[in-house]
Design an enzyme around this catalytic site. Sequence first.
Site, PDB file in Angstrom:
ATOM      1  N   ASP A 212      -3.078  48.143  59.372  1.00  0.00           N
ATOM      2  CA  ASP A 212      -3.669  46.854  58.753  1.00  0.00           C
ATOM      3  C   ASP A 212      -2.738  45.633  59.022  1.00  0.00           C
ATOM      4  O   ASP A 212      -1.566  45.754  59.362  1.00  0.00           O
ATOM      5  CB  ASP A 212      -3.267  47.429  57.216  1.00  0.00           C
ATOM      6  CG  ASP A 212      -3.656  46.311  56.292  1.00  0.00           C
ATOM      7  OD1 ASP A 212      -4.976  46.271  56.012  1.00  0.00           O
ATOM      8  OD2 ASP A 212      -2.810  45.744  55.538  1.00  0.00           O
ATOM      9  N   GLU A 248      -5.645  46.082  63.388  1.00  0.00           N
ATOM     10  CA  GLU A 248      -6.650  45.449  62.706  1.00  0.00           C
ATOM     11  C   GLU A 248      -6.304  43.953  62.664  1.00  0.00           C
ATOM     12  O   GLU A 248      -5.246  43.257  62.370  1.00  0.00           O
ATOM     13  CB  GLU A 248      -6.703  45.656  60.960  1.00  0.00           C
ATOM     14  CG  GLU A 248      -7.688  44.989  60.267  1.00  0.00           C
ATOM     15  CD  GLU A 248      -7.124  44.415  58.873  1.00  0.00           C
ATOM     16  OE1 GLU A 248      -8.130  43.839  58.286  1.00  0.00           O
ATOM     17  OE2 GLU A 248      -6.279  44.050  58.807  1.00  0.00           O
TER      18      GLU A 248
END
Length: 512
Positions: A212, A248
């Site tokens: 993330d 990401e």
Amino acid sequence: MKLVILLAVFGLSLAQHNPHFKHGRTSIVHLFEWRWADIAAECERFLGPKGFGGVQISPPSENIVLDHPWRAWYQRYQPVSYKLCSRSGSENDLKDMISRCNKVGVNVYADVIINHMSGSGGGEGTHSACGSWFSATKEDFPSVPYSYLDFNDNKCHTSNGEIQNYNDKYQVRNCRLVGLLDLALEKEYVRGKVVNYLNSLIAIGVAGFRVDTSKHMWPGDLQVIYGRLNNLNTNWFSGGSKPFIYSEVIDLGGEAVSSNEYFHLGRVTEFKYSAKLGYVFRKWDNEKLSYTKNWGEGWGFMPSGNAVVFVDNHDNQRGHGAGGTSILTFWDSRLYKMAAGYMLAHPYGVTRVMSSYRWNRNFVNGKDQNDWMGPPSYGDGSTKPVTINSDQTCGNDWVCEHRWRQITNMVIFRNVVNGQPLSNWWDNGNNQVAFGRGNRGFIVFNNDNGELNVTLNTGMPGGTYCDVISGQKEGSRCTGKQIQVGGDGRAHFRISNSDSDPFVAIHADSKL
Ligand code: ZXY
Ligand code: CA
């Protein structure tokens, strides 16, 4: 000289681009907010048998519990400890799920948040998924433990300590993303805690990580952390396998940080793919399907070998985030199936299929007031199980796009054509296109308002094939359309735009 060679070899061995899919499998499904027990069952009863390569799970680490807004989905992106405990289940549930998925050949990729802990406004107490005490106010997370010394405050020079300018990469990496307490990943102590967390997941059998907010971390810090990760568990993976890593990075262009800064660390999410695919199928900005003849790098996307691609993700399906309103989701199911079909047929990238839950959308001036809503839940906030109806669809407001026949069958198509080049491209100069994958598969789309009625060279061996969009092969018959391929490889296709799904796909395993 020797040192240079050594460094080059070491650098290459760090490259963690391989998803380690089993037996020719090719796709990941994101079971967003699913409980571990439901994922275990889904691996055994559906994902394994249907040839899915892996599942991306929601963050397994303990998170803050928000009352305002009530149990929002993004509370899971605010860790308060690295205990493997969340509304998806306990550590034992997680371990059981991972081993049951591995047993049926389905890899598990964990969503990990290592850029930050909870929001600075998170208060203090035990309002956490599993009762760990923490103080966002004092930057104190004793269950890790992290203290105020482990955060980046001294390195950020904006007025409020938050990222204000995405054109300044120091702010993007060293300041707080919307107030989230930003970890000092250059500190040896912090790196050690993060490495231990990731290694604890490797030990119980994950195949890799979706990292993330990688944009908000320095690639140099990540390289050191990834270099200290253990090889995958040899109960399920061959010796010396590095974890698959996909960063990401939301890069639609125009910011200081770009996705290519992360290529050497593993694969990277290609958000341009998701945004552009929406434009093409919606025909916005005068985009046409025929323009996708050079889909992939030709559209300015990253090299295929670096990319993880998707029609939508858990964030941009909510109408905000990267791509805005162009993004196709299950709410636009007819176009969505076509777009997913296109992605899964096309050789570019590693494909990730989204599996969502329904929420009460409520648009006010174009903004969904309920874009924060968490998964289907009971009054006490616990997540509802995924139930399976007699027609194999899901109940309790779980959408299960991955179970839609058109999407499941295209996941299988991708496995069947794996390794074959794109071939026999055809288009009508507008929104009718067709292409093959060597002699293993062929797909035809009609996204025009008129009819498609054409004879095409499929490159496939002669015979009768079942269309896997309107139905599939069952025993010695087709449940949907049949396509006759002549000995010369040519076949006639007729697709009305009023067909419930205006596309047709055949592959080597759908031959009668
Ligand atoms: N949230 C609402 C309220 C708080 C959470 C919001 O309006 N946020 C501001 C705009 C979105 O910014 C966020 C981005 O990534 C996050 C965020 C976040 C990652 C997290 C936790 C977060 O708020 O709260 O782990 C973000 C970062 C970018 C970018 C676009 C968005 O280009 O570099 C959200 C939450 C979004 O909208 C979110 C959460 C988790 C994700 C994600 C987005 O993995 O991709
Ligand atoms: Ca950061």
